[in-house]
Write a protein that holds these residues in place. Structure first.
Motif, PDB file in Angstrom:
ATOM      1  N   GLY A 102       0.313  -2.502   5.705  1.00 21.59           N
ATOM      2  CA  GLY A 102       0.509  -3.079   4.381  1.00 21.59           C
ATOM      3  C   GLY A 102       1.863  -3.734   4.180  1.00 21.59           C
ATOM      4  N   HIS A 103       2.131  -4.068   2.906  1.00 17.83           N
ATOM      5  CA  HIS A 103       3.344  -4.795   2.552  1.00 17.83           C
ATOM      6  C   HIS A 103       4.601  -3.978   2.869  1.00 17.83           C
ATOM      7  N   MET A 144       8.034   0.210  -4.949  1.00 17.87           N
ATOM      8  CA  MET A 144       7.578   1.349  -4.139  1.00 17.87           C
ATOM      9  C   MET A 144       8.370   2.611  -4.478  1.00 17.87           C
ATOM     10  N   GLY A 169      -1.492  -4.013  -0.623  1.00 20.67           N
ATOM     11  CA  GLY A 169      -0.920  -2.791  -1.181  1.00 20.67           C
ATOM     12  C   GLY A 169      -1.908  -1.671  -0.954  1.00 20.67           C
ATOM     13  N   ARG A 170      -2.471  -1.129  -2.053  1.00 21.35           N
ATOM     14  CA  ARG A 170      -3.535  -0.159  -1.853  1.00 21.35           C
ATOM     15  C   ARG A 170      -4.763  -0.918  -1.366  1.00 21.35           C
ATOM     16  N   HIS A 197      -0.236  -6.242  -2.979  1.00 23.53           N
ATOM     17  CA  HIS A 197       0.907  -5.429  -3.372  1.00 23.53           C
ATOM     18  C   HIS A 197       1.678  -6.147  -4.489  1.00 23.53           C
TER      19      HIS A 197
END
Lengths: 147, 131
Positions: free
Chosen positions: A22-23, A69, B34-35, B40
């Protein structure tokens, strides 16, 4: 507010980041430390994240992602488990540019929790916590049915 | 107009012709997820910021003026799904020292934005006549 069903261990995030998932994984984010209502993540300097080629300064978007985050993790820590949430808004004040070459540390704090909303704030610095480079404030909404 | 390495990393590209108001596109991929199933928020913010800077650079022209972000407020309105995302910035006020810029991001329907940003930039003008 019921206890969330899915436990959340912030240090387990490192496995996700290491897998470059992911990011967060793409950015190279690392878990640093946490306490009851805050979480600290690190964003190492990387040439792929440069936003101003003439100065080598990291893109401010990468700082937002780091703080998104860190503040999210702070919410899950304070809630005592993972709960699905959506960011309503996030404001970032760029106090000064990040120093090229330095790792950015982002500390997110959840300072207020209601039934449906989490209020967060945080700061980012690149070595000296007393000389922050960004300040953030934001809100998250819990999206799950049991939230 | 050349986008910085951060834009390449996110998969952001310029979709408009040179000289036109810049329109940016961001491909869906592992770098922006993201999820599971959603973009994200940080990647969306990155795209909005790139769109704002592109709009401001376009408005300023090639004078070599420097721009520095002061702050940004991002409103997330809908979850970003697994598809291409578009973004465009609008300079709402171009002053001598400060620029106010707004940016909007959408997916299949421009009238249903997934996120918007409001930003302030500090300008350092090269030529005084530009003021």
């Amino acid at each position: 507010m019921d206890a969330p069903a899915i436990p959340f261990d912030p240090s387990s995030l490192q496995r996700l980041f290491d897998a470059r998932i992911g990011h967060g994984g793409m950015l190279g984010v690392r878990y640093e430390r946490h306490a009851a209502d805050w979480c600290e993540l690190a964003l190492p300097y990387d040439a792929r994240l440069i936003g101003q080629p003439d100065t080598g300064v990291m893109a401010s978007g990468a700082i937002i992602a780091l703080m998104d985050m860190a503040t999210s993790c702070a919410v899950w820590i304070r809630r005592g488990g993972f709960v699905p949430q959506a960011t309503l808004d996030l404001r970032v004040d760029y106090l000064r540019p990040a120093t090229p070459g330095r790792t950015v540390i982002g500390r997110g704090e959840c300072y207020r929790l209601t039934r449906s909303i989490a209020f967060v704030r945080g700061q980012a610095h690149d070595g000296d916590a007393d000389d922050p480079l960004a300040h953030v404030a934001g809100t998250f909404m819990f999206t799950g049915t049991g939230a | 107009m050349k986008l910085p390495p951060y834009a390449d990393t996110l998969g952001i590209a310029l979709a408009s012709a040179p000289g036109e108001p810049p329109l940016l596109t961001m491909a869906f991929g592992g770098a922006v997820i993201g999820r599971p199933g959603f973009l994200h928020g940080g990647a969306i913010a990155g795209l909005l910021e790139m769109a704002a800077i592109a709009a401001l650079s376009h408005a300023l022209g090639d004078e070599g003026d420097r721009i520095k972000p002061i702050n940004v407020t991002i409103d997330y309105m809908r979850g970003g799904r697994e598809r291409e995302t578009w973004a465009q910035g609008i300079v709402t006020r171009l002053g001598t020292r400060i620029a106010n810029v707004e940016a909007m991001a959408w997916q299949e329907d421009r009238t249903r934005p997934i996120a918007a940003a409001r930003m302030h930039y500090m300008l350092t003008r090269v030529s005084a006549s530009a003021a």
